[in-house]
Scaffold this active site. Structure first.
Site, PDB file in Angstrom:
ATOM      1  N   ASN A  55       0.878  -1.221   0.115  1.00 58.29           N
ATOM      2  CA  ASN A  55      -0.175  -0.022  -0.269  1.00 58.29           C
ATOM      3  C   ASN A  55       1.047   1.445   0.197  1.00 58.29           C
ATOM      4  O   ASN A  55       0.537   2.330  -0.464  1.00 58.29           O
ATOM      5  CB  ASN A  55      -1.089  -0.080   1.160  1.00 58.29           C
ATOM      6  CG  ASN A  55      -2.028  -0.900   0.956  1.00 58.29           C
ATOM      7  OD1 ASN A  55      -2.356  -1.625  -0.259  1.00 58.29           O
ATOM      8  ND2 ASN A  55      -2.905  -1.529   1.781  1.00 58.29           N
ATOM      9  N   ARG A 429      -3.003 -10.416  -4.998  1.00 60.72           N
ATOM     10  CA  ARG A 429      -2.759  -9.023  -5.030  1.00 60.72           C
ATOM     11  C   ARG A 429      -1.921  -8.313  -3.983  1.00 60.72           C
ATOM     12  O   ARG A 429      -1.367  -7.323  -4.436  1.00 60.72           O
ATOM     13  CB  ARG A 429      -4.444  -8.577  -4.709  1.00 60.72           C
ATOM     14  CG  ARG A 429      -5.418  -9.061  -5.634  1.00 60.72           C
ATOM     15  CD  ARG A 429      -6.742  -8.205  -5.325  1.00 60.72           C
ATOM     16  NE  ARG A 429      -6.562  -6.934  -5.451  1.00 60.72           N
ATOM     17  CZ  ARG A 429      -7.702  -6.079  -5.775  1.00 60.72           C
ATOM     18  NH1 ARG A 429      -8.882  -6.818  -6.026  1.00 60.72           N
ATOM     19  NH2 ARG A 429      -7.582  -5.005  -6.010  1.00 60.72           N
TER      20      ARG A 429
END
Ligand code: EPZ
Length: 462
Positions: A55, A429
């Site tokens: 992130n 992912r």
């Protein structure tokens, strides 16, 4: 530890391209339909190297487009969301050179337009970071409405509110968000709720706005700080990242930099709970223990030992875990991205535990899957009441999203017998080589793509 091997010939082209060109990757945005198969019951032991924070990397890659000079970024995780971001960047004319598996050079000088159209971009949440980055630099951007894991409604009103306060006009047309500004100026912005994405996006745009911006009620997550450090290393002037109030002085241009992404606290935490449920003894290397404090504190409550070193953490788990309660909160609270992993652990603990999800409303979708393995969990609204059971039994389950998928893998590692986890493209992912890393810790887990491979695994593990 098992090393990842890539043939030198493969390095000639970017990983995201290699991935897209592989045969049979047609379903589930190009993924082969694969499963993890796990024979549970083995205590994890050994050392595992934690990768760069997905992130943080997603935002930093977007921000790398804000200079015309070449930016060198290390410790990028090789996961699907990152590869989708790199592909989208190439789609708008960014030059991306993969130096090695975890290092990229990015040059945004040749950007042809500010319209991001890539198909894969629609599926990742972080597409919105290109909005802030391009708006900051070019004063205009057009990006598909963000997708990402289905963990609840995920509005971006706070991002848009910030851009508007800085003088941008925003609208949604044909599935795209369009933001434009004749002049982007500094503003005093109060976020209505703590939002990682809005904080980072506004910080990026404000870095190249005229004048000063103040973001109040800012998110304090380690990746917010990492993005601020990255932008500052490019010549931005951001102060206060990591606190509630971030002050940004706009600059005219940004310049080249070399930067290494922080370790992924969620990948680390996932391995910590995997050690906990299997009665393991695992050292995690390349972590920042401070970022793991909320997770470590809960593991202590569960009855595990946690030892912190400079850039490593050891988790030792003895016998049955103890119950506790947990509520997800913005950093430094317990992360929502670790909620399914702790819930799986509590489902095996003695006594009753209460898990309250306060960030995303749809983050208990794994509970029905876990029930197939024998867990006893009752969900009402955003609260899960978990009555711990002594053991799970292996079953075929399906990953409903990224972190819940990882949690089901953890459940499989603890379960008696064989567990098959379907839909692992969600897990990929955000986790690089999860199966390889777990195998290096002694787990019996493999990635399979056919009934034949499933049977082969079963024969092998007996
Ligand atoms: C980021 O999502 C992460 N994603 C998520 O990680 C993570 O779960 C989340 O932060 C919380 O830590 C990326 O970094 C790409 P938010 P984000 O804005 O930015 C509400 C993972 O598994 N909100 O902090 O989308 C929102 O609905 C993923 O790696 C608004 O109402 O999260 C939520 O309830 C999943 N309006 C809360 O705020 C807005 O404009 C926090 O969301 C923005 C957010």
């Amino acid at each position: 530890m098992e090393k990842q091997r890539i043939k030198s010939a493969d390095l000639a082209q970017p990983l995201h391209r290699r991935f897209l060109q592989e045969p049979n990757r047609t379903k589930n945005w190009g993924a082969i339909v694969e499963q993890y198969i796990i024979k549970g019951g083995i205590p994890l032991e050994g050392e595992v190297e934690i990768g760069g924070a997905k992130n943080a990397a997603l935002a930093i890659l977007a921000a790398a487009n804000m200079t015309d000079e070449t930016v060198y970024i290390e410790n990028i995780p090789d996961v699907r969301d990152i590869n989708a971001m790199l592909e989208a960047m190439e789609g708008i004319g960014t030059k991306v050179e993969r130096v090695d598996r975890h290092t990229v050079k990015v040059n945004g000088a040749g950007l042809e337009n500010c319209i991001v159209e890539s198909e894969s971009m629609k599926r990742i949440r972080a597409s919105y970071y290109l909005l802030g980055a391009l708006l900051g630099k070019y004063k205009k951007a057009q990006v598909p409405l963000p997708g990402g894991c289905n963990i609840g409604s995920r509005p971006i009103d706070q991002h848009l509110k910030g851009f508007k306060a800085m003088g941008a006009v925003t609208r949604i047309e044909h599935g795209f968000i369009i933001a434009e500004a004749e002049e982007l100026h500094g503003a005093h912005i109060f976020l209505d709720m703590v939002s990682v994405g809005a904080t980072i996006n506004i910080m990026m745009a404000a870095s190249m706005a005229d004048g000063n911006t103040i973001i109040e009620n800012a998110a304090k997550e380690p990746h917010v700080v990492d993005v601020a450090n990255f932008l500052n290393s490019m010549g931005a002037s951001i102060k206060g990242a990591g606190t509630d109030v971030i002050r940004i002085k706009g600059v005219k241009s940004l310049h080249r930099t070399e930067y290494s992404i922080i370790p992924d606290q969620i990948e680390a935490g996932t391995f910590m709970f995997a050690a906990a449920v299997t009665g393991g003894n695992v050292v995690l290397r390349n972590v920042i223990p401070k970022h793991l404090e909320a997770t470590s504190a809960k593991l202590l409550e569960l009855g595990c030992e946690v030892h912190e070193y400079d850039d490593a953490v050891r988790v030792i788990s003895h016998g049955r875990l103890q119950n506790t309660h947990v509520k997800t909160m913005p950093y430094p609270g317990f992360p929502t991205d670790m909620q399914p992993q702790i819930a799986v652990s509590l489902a095996l603990a003695e006594g009753t535990s209460i898990v309250t999800e306060s960030i995303f409303e749809n983050r208990f979708r794994y509970v029905d899957e876990l029930a197939r393995m024998g867990a006893s969990v009752k969900v009402e609204g955003n609260v899960a009441v978990i009555s711990g059971v002594e053991k799970f039994t292996g079953a075929r389950v399906s990953a409903p999203d990224l972190r819940a998928g990882a949690a089901l893998v953890i459940a499989g590692l603890a379960a008696e017998g064989i567990t098959i986890v379907d839909d692992i493209y969600y897990i990929e992912r955000g986790y690089e080589n999860l199966d390889q890393k777990l195998r290096a810790l002694g787990a019996q887990i493999e990635k399979v793509a056919s009934e034949k491979e499933i049977q082969k695994f079963k024969l092998k593990v007996g």
